[in-house]
Design a protein around this motif. Structure first.
Motif, PDB file in Angstrom:
ATOM      1  N   GLU A  32       9.790  -6.855   0.995  1.00 20.27           N
ATOM      2  CA  GLU A  32       8.924  -7.670  -0.189  1.00 20.27           C
ATOM      3  C   GLU A  32       7.644  -7.452  -0.003  1.00 20.27           C
ATOM      4  O   GLU A  32       7.187  -7.741   1.286  1.00 20.27           O
ATOM      5  N   GLY A  33       6.818  -7.184  -0.888  1.00 19.46           N
ATOM      6  CA  GLY A  33       5.354  -7.527  -0.809  1.00 19.46           C
ATOM      7  C   GLY A  33       4.717  -6.374   0.097  1.00 19.46           C
ATOM      8  O   GLY A  33       3.652  -6.504   0.492  1.00 19.46           O
ATOM      9  N   LEU A  35       4.181  -3.153  -0.949  1.00 19.29           N
ATOM     10  CA  LEU A  35       3.439  -1.912  -1.827  1.00 19.29           C
ATOM     11  C   LEU A  35       1.965  -1.859  -1.261  1.00 19.29           C
ATOM     12  O   LEU A  35       1.678  -0.544  -1.213  1.00 19.29           O
ATOM     13  N   ILE A  36       0.983  -2.894  -1.216  1.00 19.08           N
ATOM     14  CA  ILE A  36      -0.195  -2.447  -0.920  1.00 19.08           C
ATOM     15  C   ILE A  36      -0.334  -1.622   0.474  1.00 19.08           C
ATOM     16  O   ILE A  36      -0.950  -0.715   0.535  1.00 19.08           O
ATOM     17  N   ALA A  37       0.418  -2.069   1.311  1.00 20.70           N
ATOM     18  CA  ALA A  37       0.477  -1.324   2.694  1.00 20.70           C
ATOM     19  C   ALA A  37       0.829   0.045   2.484  1.00 20.70           C
ATOM     20  O   ALA A  37       0.439   0.941   3.159  1.00 20.70           O
ATOM     21  N   GLN A  40      -1.960   1.918   1.028  1.00 19.48           N
ATOM     22  CA  GLN A  40      -3.062   2.067   2.065  1.00 19.48           C
ATOM     23  C   GLN A  40      -2.661   3.468   3.016  1.00 19.48           C
ATOM     24  O   GLN A  40      -3.398   4.050   3.301  1.00 19.48           O
ATOM     25  N   VAL A  71      -1.325  -2.130  -9.385  1.00 21.42           N
ATOM     26  CA  VAL A  71      -2.239  -2.534  -8.272  1.00 21.42           C
ATOM     27  C   VAL A  71      -3.044  -1.422  -7.826  1.00 21.42           C
ATOM     28  O   VAL A  71      -4.274  -1.951  -7.305  1.00 21.42           O
TER      29      VAL A  71
END
Ligand SMILES: Cc1cc2nc3c(=O)[nH]c(=O)nc-3n(C[C@H](O)[C@H](O)[C@H](O)COP(=O)(O)O)c2cc1C
Ligand code: FES
Lengths: 171, 577
Positions: A32-33, A35-37, A40, A71
């Motif tokens: 979870e959480g 997505l940004i990683a 990148q 995002v």
């Protein structure tokens, strides 16, 4: 584990090898959480995030496409268009503004001949404006790759670009 | 002899990396240190002799470096020419260094050097000799307030997080450092990453957390590398991990790189970003101490706040609280930038005056120009004019001027800075960075920007100043988070102190600072021009024509008003109309 669906995915940009993302998916799918990683990492690999790649990431992570796009468009770090070989970040922070960042931008725009976010004709440069590079006492400053250049004037800026160009030409 | 090269991002930008390699290649015992904050003297090299005596050399280019190498090898040399001046040593001595204590002194990549400075003794003391309540009490005595902007008492936040019942709690460090013009957090992480780790450990012990996260902005690659390295070393040494110092307390830290959004410095937005979402703030309460990361109690502090904590635990809260003023305790790091002669980072006790910082510590204004104003608190802060220069730097006195302490960025402006343009600049920033969630901020900042743009373009209307003031009230009242609530501050303070400049732009269509391009025109004085051709050759857009020894002219249609000709003309023949 080999994923069968990869073969069905075609990307408009032939340089995109989706297989490179497998280790990233292995690490993050279901976490979870993350997505940004994932985004990148993908941008590190391919330089940008074209929309078909985002669809693929959405498919593989199970995160809705609307959220992925949401995002990507929220954070300035992410870009959906390709960039030149060298990315120039021009600081437009307060200290740099007061010390003449507008001139630096004019010099760069004039020299590479394209606007923010576009690729110069020789494919070498793209520039982006950013808010602060944290080298405010050397204002105005720019960053190319991981290197910061400070106390710039129009002339100094142009000579930095020339130097990179010459180096590229000799390689 | 040992050689120390200051290699923060700014030192590297000034050429420290190349210098470092030179020392390395010549066989010197050379090591990296962080940035001491004297950016105007970069690159800086220290040489320590056998007795531990340390000498500092400044503005070390390749030539000076080779002189220093000769000195290290005991050969005749001329290194002394670049010895640091007495004046600059005094500037360093006049500071009180707590958060920056080790910056520029120790090698950030070597945990042993931190330990040699009694590093990690504070956390050891906390976890083995103190209860969490005692730690919080000590911080309360110190009077430490958050250095990230709002200045909220640190003990209060820790206490709230401690009292929030949950098996899982998070200790988060805000290293997003969004205020353009501030770079103390970067300097601390690059120069002394272990002090941040130790401060977070003490805080985590106090609130009862076993997991820490540092949210670092994407533009700080070197800070991320140094912190990652420091974390690994601390883990290898058994300082981070399970059962720390045999106390039964366990804690570890991971890094999360931001993705470029100013609003993510706001704590609820930061949490949303950590969760992989768009970084949009939400209404408080519930506060993070009740419902934070993944709904668990979380405490968020700024880098500099954490960097003060080990010193306080080691030396006691009282030792800290005697520094500063009645209501603003301790020291604060300021980033001096803009038109300042000696730009860099300085750490001084709270309560000294703005003039003291700018003229005594900062060496006054660059190029002998006139001090006009200083912007404090970034886009949420305000411009403090010259005549309020003896304002004390503490939370309340700054607030009375309409500015704020913020994170400690001080952007100094001189007579060539246009205050209307500055207001436009900040609104352009906040409008771009507004997350768009609430209407007042999203549309309000856009309306204000449009008005400021037309004033700078020479199309300002009568009544624009009043409209700006009215919009400011509505945006402050209606916005969801502090980004919007404070967005109007730069406009309100510039109107308050520089109303005449606004009126000049609107009524007389004049920009006295010669910054607003549509309001200025360059022309060449026929009498003074000697026809030396230099301006024609240097004009970046080819707008100047003329033959050798004949009067030159500027084509105003082509001219982009960069001012190069005016700066370069030896005969003062270029005038601004
Ligand atoms: C728009 C906005 C941006 C912010 N940016 C930062 C930042 O870059 N760094 C920071 O430490 N605090 C920032 N803050 C303040 C944080 O919300 C929070 O108050 C702070 O991190 C708490 O730490 P402290 O108590 O140690 O100051 C920002 C606040 C707002 C509203
Ligand atoms: S304002 Fe340009 S580096 Fe900070």
């Amino acid at each position: 584990m080999e994923c069968n669906c990869i073969k069905e995915w075609k990307f408009a940009d032939p340089k995109i090898d989706a297989g490179l993302l497998e280790p990233t998916f292995e690490k993050y799918v279901g976490v979870e959480g993350s997505l940004i990683a994932v985004l990148q990492k993908a941008q590190d690999l391919y330089g940008y995030l074209p929309v078909d790649l985002l669809a693929y990431i959405s498919h593989r992570t199970g995160i809705k496409p609307s959220k992925v796009i949401g995002v990507v468009t929220f954070y300035t770090q992410f870009r959906m268009n390709p960039i030149g070989k060298h990315l120039i970040l021009i600081c437009q922070g307060t200290a740099c503004h007061v010390n003449g960042s507008a001139d630096v931008e004019a010099a760069i725009r004039g020299h590479i001949g394209v606007n923010e976010g576009e690729i110069s004709e020789d494919g070498l440069f793209t520039y982006n404006n950013v808010a602060c590079l944290g080298c405010c006492s050397l204002a105005p400053a720019i960053m190319i790759g991981d290197k910061v250049y400070g106390n710039l004037t129009r002339e100094k800026t142009v000579s930095i670009l020339e130097e990179i160009k010459n180096k590229e030409a000799s390689e | 002899m040992k050689v120390f090269v200051g290699r923060g991002s700014c030192g590297n930008a000034a050429g420290a990396s190349e210098i470092f390699s030179m020392f390395e290649d010549s066989g010197c015992d050379v090591r990296t240190v962080g940035c001491v904050g004297m950016c105007y003297l970069e690159p800086i090299v220290d040489v320590q002799d056998g007795d531990g005596e340390r000498r500092t050399f400044v503005k070390v280019d390749e030539k000076v470096a080779s002189e220093i190498i000769k000195m290290v090898k005991g050969e005749a040399n001329n290194a002394d020419a670049n010895s640091i001046s007495k004046e600059d040593i005094d500037i360093l001595k006049a500071q009180k260094r707590i958060a920056l204590l080790n910056c520029g002194v120790i090698n950030p990549d070597d945990i042993e050097e931190y330990i040699a400075q009694e590093g990690y003794s504070a956390v050891k003391k906390a976890v083995t000799e103190m209860t969490p309540e005692q730690v919080i009490a000590e911080i309360k005595v110190s009077g430490l307030a958050g250095r990230g902007g709002a200045g909220f008492p640190t003990w209060f936040k820790w206490n709230a997080a401690r009292n929030s019942q949950n098996a899982k709690k998070y200790m988060i460090c805000n290293a997003d450092e969004g205020d353009p013009g501030a770079f103390m957090d970067r300097a601390i992480i690059e120069g002394d990453p272990h002090v941040l780790i130790e401060g977070m450990m003490i805080g985590a012990y106090a609130i009862g957390s076993d997991e820490g996260i540092v949210y670092v902005r994407a533009e700080y690659p070197l800070a991320i590398i140094r912190l990652e390295h420091a974390l690994n070393q601390a883990r290898e040494k058994g300082i981070l991990g399970n059962n720390i110092f045999g106390s039964g307390f366990s804690f570890d830290i991971r890094i999360k790189a931001g993705a470029g959004a100013f609003v993510c410095g706001e704590e609820t937005a930061l949490i949303a970003s950590l969760e992989g979402e768009r970084g949009m703030p939400r209404l408080k309460p519930p506060f993070p101490a009740q419902k934070g990361y993944w709904g668990k109690p979380s405490n968020i502090n700024n880098v500099e706040t954490f960097a003060n904590v080990p010193w306080i635990i080691k030396n006691g809260g009282t030792a800290y609280s005697v520094l500063g003023t009645e209501n603003s305790k301790g020291t604060k790091v300021f980033a001096l930038t803009g038109k300042i002669a000696k730009g860099g980072l300085v750490e001084v006790p709270m309560g000294i005056s703005i003039n003291d910082i700018i003229f005594n510590v900062g060496g006054g204004i660059k190029d002998g120009k006139e001090f006009k104003a200083v912007q404090m608190g970034g886009p949420s802060g305000g411009c403090i004019p010259k005549n309020l220069g003896d304002t004390q730097v503490d939370y309340a006195s700054l607030a009375a001027t309409g500015a704020i302490m913020g994170s400690g960025g001080m952007v100094v402006m001189d007579e060539t800075t246009c205050m209307v343009d500055m207001a436009r600049f900040f609104l352009d920033f906040t409008r771009k960075e507004s997350c768009g969630k609430c209407t007042h901020c999203r549309i309000g900042t856009d309306r204000m920007l449009k008005i400021l743009e037309r004033i700078c373009d020479g199309n300002g209307l009568k009544g624009d100043i009043e409209t700006l003031e009215e919009l400011s009230v509505h945006i402050s009242d209606g916005a969801l988070c502090a980004l919007g609530q404070t967005a109007a501050n730069p406009v309100l303070t510039t109107i308050r102190y520089f109303r005449n400049e606004y009126e000049d732009h609107i009524t007389n269509k004049k920009c006295t600072a010669v910054q607003c391009k549509p309001l200025i025109n360059f022309s060449i004085d026929e009498v003074k021009c000697t026809g030396c051709t230099i301006c024609a050759r240097k004009c970046p857009v080819g707008a100047i024509t003329g033959e050798l020894k004949k009067v030159h002219t500027i084509d105003t249609d082509k001219c982009d008003k960069c001012g190069v000709c005016k700066n370069i003309c030896k005969f003062d023949a270029v005038e601004v109309l």
